[in-house]
Design a protein around this motif. Structure first.
Motif, PDB file in Angstrom:
ATOM      1  N   MET A   1       0.848  -1.190   0.000  1.00 53.09           N
ATOM      2  CA  MET A   1       0.000   0.000   0.000  1.00 53.09           C
ATOM      3  C   MET A   1       0.886   1.244   0.000  1.00 53.09           C
ATOM      4  O   MET A   1       1.732   1.413   0.861  1.00 53.09           O
ATOM      5  CB  MET A   1      -0.905   0.006   1.230  1.00 53.09           C
ATOM      6  N   VAL A   2       0.708   2.133  -1.016  1.00 54.86           N
ATOM      7  CA  VAL A   2       1.465   3.374  -1.116  1.00 54.86           C
ATOM      8  C   VAL A   2       0.563   4.517  -0.680  1.00 54.86           C
ATOM      9  O   VAL A   2      -0.523   4.718  -1.219  1.00 54.86           O
ATOM     10  CB  VAL A   2       1.945   3.611  -2.568  1.00 54.86           C
ATOM     11  N   GLY A   3       0.996   5.275   0.309  1.00 57.20           N
ATOM     12  CA  GLY A   3       0.182   6.364   0.829  1.00 57.20           C
ATOM     13  C   GLY A   3      -0.552   5.956   2.098  1.00 57.20           C
ATOM     14  O   GLY A   3      -0.876   4.786   2.303  1.00 57.20           O
ATOM     15  N   TYR A   4      -0.812   6.931   2.942  1.00 54.73           N
ATOM     16  CA  TYR A   4      -1.480   6.672   4.213  1.00 54.73           C
ATOM     17  C   TYR A   4      -2.903   6.162   3.973  1.00 54.73           C
ATOM     18  O   TYR A   4      -3.651   6.715   3.180  1.00 54.73           O
ATOM     19  CB  TYR A   4      -1.529   7.950   5.046  1.00 54.73           C
ATOM     20  N   ASP A   5      -3.263   5.085   4.651  1.00 50.61           N
ATOM     21  CA  ASP A   5      -4.616   4.544   4.565  1.00 50.61           C
ATOM     22  C   ASP A   5      -4.920   3.824   5.883  1.00 50.61           C
ATOM     23  O   ASP A   5      -4.422   2.721   6.115  1.00 50.61           O
ATOM     24  CB  ASP A   5      -4.760   3.584   3.390  1.00 50.61           C
ATOM     25  N   PRO A   6      -5.730   4.439   6.753  1.00 55.89           N
ATOM     26  CA  PRO A   6      -5.996   3.830   8.056  1.00 55.89           C
ATOM     27  C   PRO A   6      -6.770   2.519   7.970  1.00 55.89           C
ATOM     28  O   PRO A   6      -6.791   1.753   8.928  1.00 55.89           O
ATOM     29  CB  PRO A   6      -6.820   4.911   8.780  1.00 55.89           C
ATOM     30  N   MET A 230       3.918  -4.123 -12.714  1.00 57.89           N
ATOM     31  CA  MET A 230       3.387  -3.679 -14.007  1.00 57.89           C
ATOM     32  C   MET A 230       2.822  -2.268 -13.931  1.00 57.89           C
ATOM     33  O   MET A 230       3.057  -1.450 -14.824  1.00 57.89           O
ATOM     34  CB  MET A 230       2.320  -4.664 -14.483  1.00 57.89           C
ATOM     35  N   CYS A 231       2.075  -1.974 -12.882  1.00 58.05           N
ATOM     36  CA  CYS A 231       1.496  -0.632 -12.730  1.00 58.05           C
ATOM     37  C   CYS A 231       2.597   0.413 -12.551  1.00 58.05           C
ATOM     38  O   CYS A 231       2.523   1.514 -13.115  1.00 58.05           O
ATOM     39  CB  CYS A 231       0.541  -0.598 -11.541  1.00 58.05           C
ATOM     40  N   GLY A 232       3.620   0.068 -11.782  1.00 57.74           N
ATOM     41  CA  GLY A 232       4.740   0.981 -11.591  1.00 57.74           C
ATOM     42  C   GLY A 232       5.489   1.233 -12.887  1.00 57.74           C
ATOM     43  O   GLY A 232       5.854   2.375 -13.191  1.00 57.74           O
ATOM     44  N   SER A 233       5.711   0.197 -13.674  1.00 64.05           N
ATOM     45  CA  SER A 233       6.420   0.340 -14.945  1.00 64.05           C
ATOM     46  C   SER A 233       5.670   1.250 -15.906  1.00 64.05           C
ATOM     47  O   SER A 233       6.246   2.152 -16.526  1.00 64.05           O
ATOM     48  CB  SER A 233       6.634  -1.036 -15.591  1.00 64.05           C
ATOM     49  N   LEU A 234       4.380   1.025 -16.051  1.00 66.71           N
ATOM     50  CA  LEU A 234       3.581   1.834 -16.974  1.00 66.71           C
ATOM     51  C   LEU A 234       3.476   3.279 -16.494  1.00 66.71           C
ATOM     52  O   LEU A 234       3.544   4.213 -17.298  1.00 66.71           O
ATOM     53  CB  LEU A 234       2.180   1.221 -17.125  1.00 66.71           C
ATOM     54  N   SER A 235       3.343   3.481 -15.198  1.00 61.44           N
ATOM     55  CA  SER A 235       3.276   4.849 -14.677  1.00 61.44           C
ATOM     56  C   SER A 235       4.596   5.578 -14.917  1.00 61.44           C
ATOM     57  O   SER A 235       4.619   6.784 -15.185  1.00 61.44           O
ATOM     58  CB  SER A 235       2.932   4.849 -13.190  1.00 61.44           C
ATOM     59  N   GLY A 236       5.721   4.851 -14.850  1.00 62.17           N
ATOM     60  CA  GLY A 236       7.022   5.451 -15.123  1.00 62.17           C
ATOM     61  C   GLY A 236       7.162   5.895 -16.559  1.00 62.17           C
ATOM     62  O   GLY A 236       7.691   6.972 -16.845  1.00 62.17           O
ATOM     63  N   THR A 305      10.890   2.529 -12.085  1.00 63.05           N
ATOM     64  CA  THR A 305       9.648   2.856 -11.382  1.00 63.05           C
ATOM     65  C   THR A 305       8.904   1.597 -10.960  1.00 63.05           C
ATOM     66  O   THR A 305       8.366   1.516  -9.854  1.00 63.05           O
ATOM     67  CB  THR A 305       8.739   3.739 -12.258  1.00 63.05           C
ATOM     68  N   GLY A 306       8.887   0.605 -11.867  1.00 60.17           N
ATOM     69  CA  GLY A 306       8.261  -0.664 -11.511  1.00 60.17           C
ATOM     70  C   GLY A 306       8.934  -1.311 -10.315  1.00 60.17           C
ATOM     71  O   GLY A 306       8.269  -1.746  -9.366  1.00 60.17           O
ATOM     72  N   LEU A 307      10.270  -1.349 -10.343  1.00 62.29           N
ATOM     73  CA  LEU A 307      11.014  -1.948  -9.231  1.00 62.29           C
ATOM     74  C   LEU A 307      10.868  -1.136  -7.944  1.00 62.29           C
ATOM     75  O   LEU A 307      10.800  -1.705  -6.852  1.00 62.29           O
ATOM     76  CB  LEU A 307      12.496  -2.067  -9.601  1.00 62.29           C
ATOM     77  N   THR A 308      10.822   0.196  -8.074  1.00 64.02           N
ATOM     78  CA  THR A 308      10.710   1.044  -6.888  1.00 64.02           C
ATOM     79  C   THR A 308       9.402   0.791  -6.153  1.00 64.02           C
ATOM     80  O   THR A 308       9.387   0.554  -4.936  1.00 64.02           O
ATOM     81  CB  THR A 308      10.808   2.532  -7.274  1.00 64.02           C
ATOM     82  N   PHE A 309       8.285   0.831  -6.878  1.00 68.89           N
ATOM     83  CA  PHE A 309       6.990   0.583  -6.229  1.00 68.89           C
ATOM     84  C   PHE A 309       6.886  -0.859  -5.725  1.00 68.89           C
ATOM     85  O   PHE A 309       6.367  -1.113  -4.632  1.00 68.89           O
ATOM     86  CB  PHE A 309       5.842   0.891  -7.191  1.00 68.89           C
ATOM     87  N   PHE A 310       7.400  -1.792  -6.519  1.00 74.37           N
ATOM     88  CA  PHE A 310       7.343  -3.207  -6.127  1.00 74.37           C
ATOM     89  C   PHE A 310       8.147  -3.452  -4.855  1.00 74.37           C
ATOM     90  O   PHE A 310       7.649  -4.037  -3.887  1.00 74.37           O
ATOM     91  CB  PHE A 310       7.872  -4.067  -7.276  1.00 74.37           C
ATOM     92  N   THR A 311       9.417  -3.004  -4.856  1.00 77.78           N
ATOM     93  CA  THR A 311      10.271  -3.256  -3.696  1.00 77.78           C
ATOM     94  C   THR A 311       9.826  -2.441  -2.483  1.00 77.78           C
ATOM     95  O   THR A 311       9.952  -2.899  -1.346  1.00 77.78           O
ATOM     96  CB  THR A 311      11.750  -2.942  -4.013  1.00 77.78           C
ATOM     97  N   TYR A 312       9.275  -1.233  -2.710  1.00 81.35           N
ATOM     98  CA  TYR A 312       8.755  -0.450  -1.590  1.00 81.35           C
ATOM     99  C   TYR A 312       7.639  -1.212  -0.882  1.00 81.35           C
ATOM    100  O   TYR A 312       7.633  -1.328   0.348  1.00 81.35           O
ATOM    101  CB  TYR A 312       8.246   0.904  -2.077  1.00 81.35           C
ATOM    102  N   GLU A 313       6.708  -1.751  -1.653  1.00 84.78           N
ATOM    103  CA  GLU A 313       5.597  -2.483  -1.044  1.00 84.78           C
ATOM    104  C   GLU A 313       6.079  -3.788  -0.397  1.00 84.78           C
ATOM    105  O   GLU A 313       5.553  -4.211   0.628  1.00 84.78           O
ATOM    106  CB  GLU A 313       4.504  -2.744  -2.078  1.00 84.78           C
ATOM    107  N   VAL A 314       7.103  -4.412  -0.990  1.00 83.67           N
ATOM    108  CA  VAL A 314       7.672  -5.621  -0.383  1.00 83.67           C
ATOM    109  C   VAL A 314       8.268  -5.292   0.988  1.00 83.67           C
ATOM    110  O   VAL A 314       8.015  -5.989   1.982  1.00 83.67           O
ATOM    111  CB  VAL A 314       8.759  -6.235  -1.298  1.00 83.67           C
ATOM    112  N   PHE A 315       9.060  -4.201   1.053  1.00 85.13           N
ATOM    113  CA  PHE A 315       9.692  -3.834   2.319  1.00 85.13           C
ATOM    114  C   PHE A 315       8.666  -3.324   3.340  1.00 85.13           C
ATOM    115  O   PHE A 315       8.830  -3.547   4.546  1.00 85.13           O
ATOM    116  CB  PHE A 315      10.786  -2.791   2.090  1.00 85.13           C
ATOM    117  N   VAL A 316       7.618  -2.657   2.877  1.00 84.05           N
ATOM    118  CA  VAL A 316       6.550  -2.229   3.783  1.00 84.05           C
ATOM    119  C   VAL A 316       5.889  -3.449   4.412  1.00 84.05           C
ATOM    120  O   VAL A 316       5.673  -3.514   5.634  1.00 84.05           O
ATOM    121  CB  VAL A 316       5.504  -1.371   3.043  1.00 84.05           C
ATOM    122  N   ASN A 317       5.547  -4.432   3.581  1.00 87.56           N
ATOM    123  CA  ASN A 317       4.925  -5.663   4.091  1.00 87.56           C
ATOM    124  C   ASN A 317       5.848  -6.390   5.068  1.00 87.56           C
ATOM    125  O   ASN A 317       5.398  -6.947   6.070  1.00 87.56           O
ATOM    126  CB  ASN A 317       4.553  -6.594   2.930  1.00 87.56           C
TER     127      ASN A 317
END
Length: 325
Positions: A1-6, A230-236, A305-317
């Motif tokens: 999850m990217v961004g604050y979400d209670p 995939m979403c990160g790659s396309l957004s990049g 961008t794909g790797l950044t969002f992917f790895t960010y969510e992996v490390f968050v989890n």
């Protein structure tokens, strides 16, 4: 999850956690995409046309440039400037994601807007990237100088580069290109987070509770980690295409005062500021000059961008699970 979400059980709960996950994501991504970054910078700094149909300069294509750099400078050349680049990625990732999580939390707690809408992510993502840019611009300038120099080297190492640049060009040199960078980075990063938010909704949020208030019309469900990649790659790709010329202007301005080391690459230019840079490129190289290096840059944007969002969510989890245990 990217961004604050209670509502999400997989959301970070503090800026420190976001900074840790962001820096780890930046470190992993940078190590993998460095060769593409070096080629992109070489293309951007070349005055002659970059074209395989009418080769004029030293580089005229992605494959040709790769082979030539490998032949003339060896494999390590693809990681030139990797130390400042790695420091840049770690610093930028930490500041950007920590600021983004903080801003979306502020929106949630102090406004009537949903913190998980695409519009909020655009504004918060742009502001977060501007904060990270101001904090990390000296490292970006150092990274560009190292990637731009050929053989023989002007700078022996990071310490030598810092003292040489400061002694001969002054403190201001570390912030060359800051104006076009800030002008470009707000829409670029904003579009990244905006597109990522929409694409995540189109490809199927993981559960209905998380998607409440966000763009969530699922038309192509994609599972977990592959969805983030995939979403990160396309957004990049989307954000890079729309804002690319400003990145080129920044690189041209960052190597001002570095002309001696650039001579064996072909023609060199010295620009008297942002406006002069734009006008002279348009006059001497045409509109196509604004998009030199776009091909490797799009490949890099998709991968990074794909790797950044992917790895960010992996490390968050991972951080969430460690806290639970």
């Amino acid at each position: 999850m990217v961004g604050y979400d209670p509502r999400s059980s997989n959301a970070v709960r503090s800026p420190e956690e976001a900074a840790l996950a962001g820096s780890a994501a930046g470190m992993v991504t940078r190590a993998l995409i460095s060769p593409l970054d070096v080629i992109k910078i070489r293309f951007q700094l070349q005055i002659e046309q970059v074209s395989s149909r009418r080769p004029e300069g030293k580089y005229w294509g992605l494959v040709q440039a790769s082979r030539r750099i490998l032949r003339e400078e060896g494999l390590p050349a693809f990681w030139k400037g990797h130390v400042p680049a790695q420091l840049l990625s770690i610093c930028f990732g930490a500041v950007q994601f920590a600021t983004f999580e903080t801003l979306t939390e502020v929106v949630h707690k102090n406004t009537t807007y949903s913190c998980q809408t695409a519009g909020v992510h655009f504004v918060c993502g742009g502001l977060a990237a501007c904060s990270a840019t101001v904090a990390c611009q000296p490292l970006d300038t150092l990274r560009t100088r190292f990637a731009a120099q050929g053989e023989p080297k002007i700078y022996r190492n990071l310490r030598h580069a810092v003292f040489t640049m400061y002694g001969t060009e002054g403190m201001f040199t570390f912030y060359r290109g800051l104006v076009p960078t800030l002008v470009a980075v707000f829409p670029y990063a904003g579009l990244q987070f905006f597109s990522y938010n929409i694409l995540k909704g189109l490809t199927g949020p993981q559960n209905s509770k998380e998607s409440k208030g966000s763009f969530s019309t699922s038309v192509l469900p994609i599972p977990g980690g592959l969805q983030s990649l995939m979403c990160g790659s396309l957004s990049g790709v989307i954000s890079k295409t729309l804002t690319y010329p400003f990145d080129l202007f920044k690189k041209r301005l960052q190597v001002a005062g570095f002309e001696e080391a650039r001579k064996h690459f072909g023609q060199v230019r010295t620009y008297q500021g942002f406006r002069d840079c734009v006008v002279r490129i348009a006059r001497e190289e045409g509109i196509r000059g604004f998009f030199k290096g776009l091909s490797p840059s799009l490949v890099k944007a998709a991968v990074s961008t794909g790797l950044t969002f992917f790895t960010y969510e992996v490390f968050v989890n991972l951080l969430v699970r460690l806290k639970e245990n």
